[in-house]
Write a protein that holds these residues in place. Sequence first.
Motif, PDB file in Angstrom:
ATOM      1  N   LEU A  48       0.978  -1.248  -0.058  1.00  0.00           N
ATOM      2  CA  LEU A  48       0.072   0.053   0.057  1.00  0.00           C
ATOM      3  C   LEU A  48       0.766   1.288   0.205  1.00  0.00           C
ATOM      4  CD1 LEU A  48      -2.789  -0.983   2.806  1.00  0.00           C
ATOM      5  CD2 LEU A  48      -2.811  -1.040   0.204  1.00  0.00           C
ATOM      6  N   TYR A  49       1.886   0.978   0.834  1.00  0.00           N
ATOM      7  CA  TYR A  49       2.959   2.406   0.740  1.00  0.00           C
ATOM      8  C   TYR A  49       3.676   2.592  -0.572  1.00  0.00           C
ATOM      9  CZ  TYR A  49       7.380   4.713   1.602  1.00  0.00           C
ATOM     10  OH  TYR A  49       8.408   5.702   1.387  1.00  0.00           O
ATOM     11  N   ASP A  50       3.671   1.414  -1.156  1.00  0.00           N
ATOM     12  CA  ASP A  50       4.328   1.741  -2.716  1.00  0.00           C
ATOM     13  C   ASP A  50       3.413   2.344  -3.526  1.00  0.00           C
ATOM     14  OD1 ASP A  50       6.477   0.117  -1.835  1.00  0.00           O
ATOM     15  OD2 ASP A  50       5.906  -1.968  -2.579  1.00  0.00           O
ATOM     16  N   LYS A  51       2.230   2.047  -3.331  1.00  0.00           N
ATOM     17  CA  LYS A  51       1.155   2.781  -4.220  1.00  0.00           C
ATOM     18  C   LYS A  51       1.340   4.366  -4.124  1.00  0.00           C
ATOM     19  CE  LYS A  51      -3.659   2.429  -5.496  1.00  0.00           C
ATOM     20  NZ  LYS A  51      -4.964   1.661  -5.036  1.00  0.00           N
ATOM     21  N   TYR A  52       1.438   4.887  -2.880  1.00  0.00           N
ATOM     22  CA  TYR A  52       1.234   6.381  -2.578  1.00  0.00           C
ATOM     23  C   TYR A  52       2.672   6.850  -2.114  1.00  0.00           C
ATOM     24  CZ  TYR A  52      -3.725   4.737  -2.588  1.00  0.00           C
ATOM     25  OH  TYR A  52      -4.869   4.404  -2.698  1.00  0.00           O
ATOM     26  N   LYS A  53       3.645   6.141  -1.998  1.00  0.00           N
ATOM     27  CA  LYS A  53       5.053   6.823  -1.353  1.00  0.00           C
ATOM     28  C   LYS A  53       5.122   8.140  -1.957  1.00  0.00           C
ATOM     29  CE  LYS A  53       8.232   3.886  -4.245  1.00  0.00           C
ATOM     30  NZ  LYS A  53       9.220   2.952  -4.205  1.00  0.00           N
ATOM     31  N   ASP A  54       5.123   8.365  -3.217  1.00  0.00           N
ATOM     32  CA  ASP A  54       5.513   9.615  -3.886  1.00  0.00           C
ATOM     33  C   ASP A  54       4.516  10.758  -3.458  1.00  0.00           C
ATOM     34  OD1 ASP A  54       7.678   8.557  -5.154  1.00  0.00           O
ATOM     35  OD2 ASP A  54       6.586   7.977  -6.818  1.00  0.00           O
ATOM     36  N   SER A  55       3.574  10.270  -2.986  1.00  0.00           N
ATOM     37  CA  SER A  55       2.422  11.602  -2.644  1.00  0.00           C
ATOM     38  C   SER A  55       1.917  11.615  -1.073  1.00  0.00           C
ATOM     39  CB  SER A  55       1.205  11.109  -3.531  1.00  0.00           C
ATOM     40  OG  SER A  55       1.394  10.903  -4.657  1.00  0.00           O
ATOM     41  N   ILE A  56       2.475  10.907  -0.243  1.00  0.00           N
ATOM     42  CA  ILE A  56       2.213  11.083   1.070  1.00  0.00           C
ATOM     43  C   ILE A  56       3.493  11.572   2.113  1.00  0.00           C
ATOM     44  CG2 ILE A  56       0.486   9.312   0.840  1.00  0.00           C
ATOM     45  CD1 ILE A  56       2.391   7.130   2.059  1.00  0.00           C
ATOM     46  N   SER A  57       2.915  12.093   3.319  1.00  0.00           N
ATOM     47  CA  SER A  57       3.919  12.586   4.157  1.00  0.00           C
ATOM     48  C   SER A  57       3.951  11.741   5.261  1.00  0.00           C
ATOM     49  CB  SER A  57       3.249  14.130   4.516  1.00  0.00           C
ATOM     50  OG  SER A  57       3.307  15.017   3.710  1.00  0.00           O
ATOM     51  N   GLY A  58       3.326  10.642   5.143  1.00  0.00           N
ATOM     52  CA  GLY A  58       3.242   9.426   6.413  1.00  0.00           C
ATOM     53  C   GLY A  58       2.091   8.380   6.310  1.00  0.00           C
ATOM     54  N   ILE A  59       2.320   7.503   7.340  1.00  0.00           N
ATOM     55  CA  ILE A  59       1.136   6.630   7.364  1.00  0.00           C
ATOM     56  C   ILE A  59       0.549   6.483   8.769  1.00  0.00           C
ATOM     57  CG2 ILE A  59       0.752   3.901   7.296  1.00  0.00           C
ATOM     58  CD1 ILE A  59       3.396   3.682   5.308  1.00  0.00           C
ATOM     59  N   ALA A  60      -0.467   6.595   8.854  1.00  0.00           N
ATOM     60  CA  ALA A  60      -1.435   6.674  10.325  1.00  0.00           C
ATOM     61  C   ALA A  60      -2.206   5.240  10.511  1.00  0.00           C
ATOM     62  CB  ALA A  60      -2.091   7.649  10.130  1.00  0.00           C
ATOM     63  N   ILE A  61      -1.887   4.491  11.243  1.00  0.00           N
ATOM     64  CA  ILE A  61      -2.450   3.253  11.400  1.00  0.00           C
ATOM     65  C   ILE A  61      -3.406   2.848  12.589  1.00  0.00           C
ATOM     66  CG2 ILE A  61      -2.074   0.633  11.438  1.00  0.00           C
ATOM     67  CD1 ILE A  61       0.586   1.276  10.063  1.00  0.00           C
ATOM     68  N   SER A  62      -4.470   2.475  12.472  1.00  0.00           N
ATOM     69  CA  SER A  62      -5.341   1.897  13.674  1.00  0.00           C
ATOM     70  C   SER A  62      -5.202   0.667  13.400  1.00  0.00           C
ATOM     71  CB  SER A  62      -6.966   2.402  13.148  1.00  0.00           C
ATOM     72  OG  SER A  62      -7.661   1.584  14.232  1.00  0.00           O
ATOM     73  N   MET A  63      -5.384  -0.385  14.577  1.00  0.00           N
ATOM     74  CA  MET A  63      -5.317  -1.477  14.655  1.00  0.00           C
ATOM     75  C   MET A  63      -5.602  -2.113  15.906  1.00  0.00           C
ATOM     76  SD  MET A  63      -0.964  -1.778  14.617  1.00  0.00           S
ATOM     77  CE  MET A  63      -0.989  -3.509  14.001  1.00  0.00           C
ATOM     78  N   PRO A  64      -6.013  -3.577  16.056  1.00  0.00           N
ATOM     79  CA  PRO A  64      -6.433  -4.107  17.299  1.00  0.00           C
ATOM     80  C   PRO A  64      -5.434  -4.329  18.085  1.00  0.00           C
ATOM     81  CG  PRO A  64      -6.255  -5.719  15.495  1.00  0.00           C
ATOM     82  CD  PRO A  64      -6.208  -4.306  15.090  1.00  0.00           C
ATOM     83  N   GLY A  65      -5.590  -4.383  19.523  1.00  0.00           N
ATOM     84  CA  GLY A  65      -4.554  -4.883  20.483  1.00  0.00           C
ATOM     85  C   GLY A  65      -4.359  -3.706  21.364  1.00  0.00           C
ATOM     86  N   MET A  66      -3.493  -4.088  22.443  1.00  0.00           N
ATOM     87  CA  MET A  66      -2.792  -3.311  23.649  1.00  0.00           C
ATOM     88  C   MET A  66      -1.697  -2.537  23.026  1.00  0.00           C
ATOM     89  SD  MET A  66      -3.632  -5.261  26.981  1.00  0.00           S
ATOM     90  CE  MET A  66      -5.295  -6.064  27.470  1.00  0.00           C
ATOM     91  N   ILE A  67      -1.795  -1.152  22.794  1.00  0.00           N
ATOM     92  CA  ILE A  67      -0.673  -0.660  22.227  1.00  0.00           C
ATOM     93  C   ILE A  67       0.104   0.812  22.832  1.00  0.00           C
ATOM     94  CG2 ILE A  67      -0.166   0.792  20.024  1.00  0.00           C
ATOM     95  CD1 ILE A  67      -2.136  -1.233  18.654  1.00  0.00           C
TER      96      ILE A  67
END
Length: 298
Positions: A48-67
């Motif tokens: 997914l990063y490869d698809k947008y890497k030239d256009s984004i300033s970062g990756i924000a992830i929501s995921m399950p678990g104690m984090i």
Amino acid sequence: MKKYLAIDVGGSSIKYAFISEDLNIIEKSSVVTPKDSLEEFIETIGSLYDKYKDSISGIAISMPGMIDPEKGYCFTGGALKYNDDVYMVDVLKKRCNTNITIGNDAKCAANAELGFGNLQDISDGAVVILGTGIGGCLIKDHKVHIGKHFSAGEFSFIKTDYKDATTWNSSWAYRNGISSLLKRVQKSLNTTEKYTGLQIFEMANNNNEKVIEAINDFAYEVATQIFNVHAIFDCEKVGIGGGISEQELLIDLIKKNLDLIFDGLGGYFPKPEIVACKFKNDANLIGALYQHLSTYCN
């Protein structure tokens, strides 16, 4: 205007959005969640990063678990056991050369409301996500409260019956998960028909008294546990999220039952405001973005 890749990891699918900092979702889709290994998971995010890497300033992830969002650490991965005890941000950065943040899914939903939704004006409160279980989050000083062990607001584990406290049947998740609503409707209608949430509320909105009675019974238990959370935490507002929070009838019944509980106290006790969360299916994506912006843009 900066753009980001927001990702919402679920048990069966990973939703993602190419989104600008003003919440304009430019593109949105999903992929299947890997079941077998951390390596597959990292590569899925990497593609997914490869698809947008030239256009984004970062990756924000929501995921399950104690984090631990500050360290980017998954103490647990929820249903995705391969994510247990993983410094996820460090691992992902080896594959994706950009700023990355991670956060618990329910807490991301709360961040969406804190940053852009119906809890922007509070200091202290809570979010209750009605789904398969009970997602939750406590808000302290206008920030998500994660707790010493990253498990503050894990409302699913709240016990509802001291006589049966050693089993899952006494948990709030069991009593007020979506399957519990279905069971109440089935009992009220004396049927084994498996209705969807939409079908249940369609019947209720068409004045099916037996279905309304079952929903009211469900809402009374939700209101009771909201009262308990409030009694401990002194909430200004409690936001109700999850798919069924879109149903005005449910919100109205939770409010009505909470009023009944307060009326029975026999004296003054401050009451929280109950509101439906503004963001529905995109809440985790938007909350993950808010957390990311708070981390890197403040």
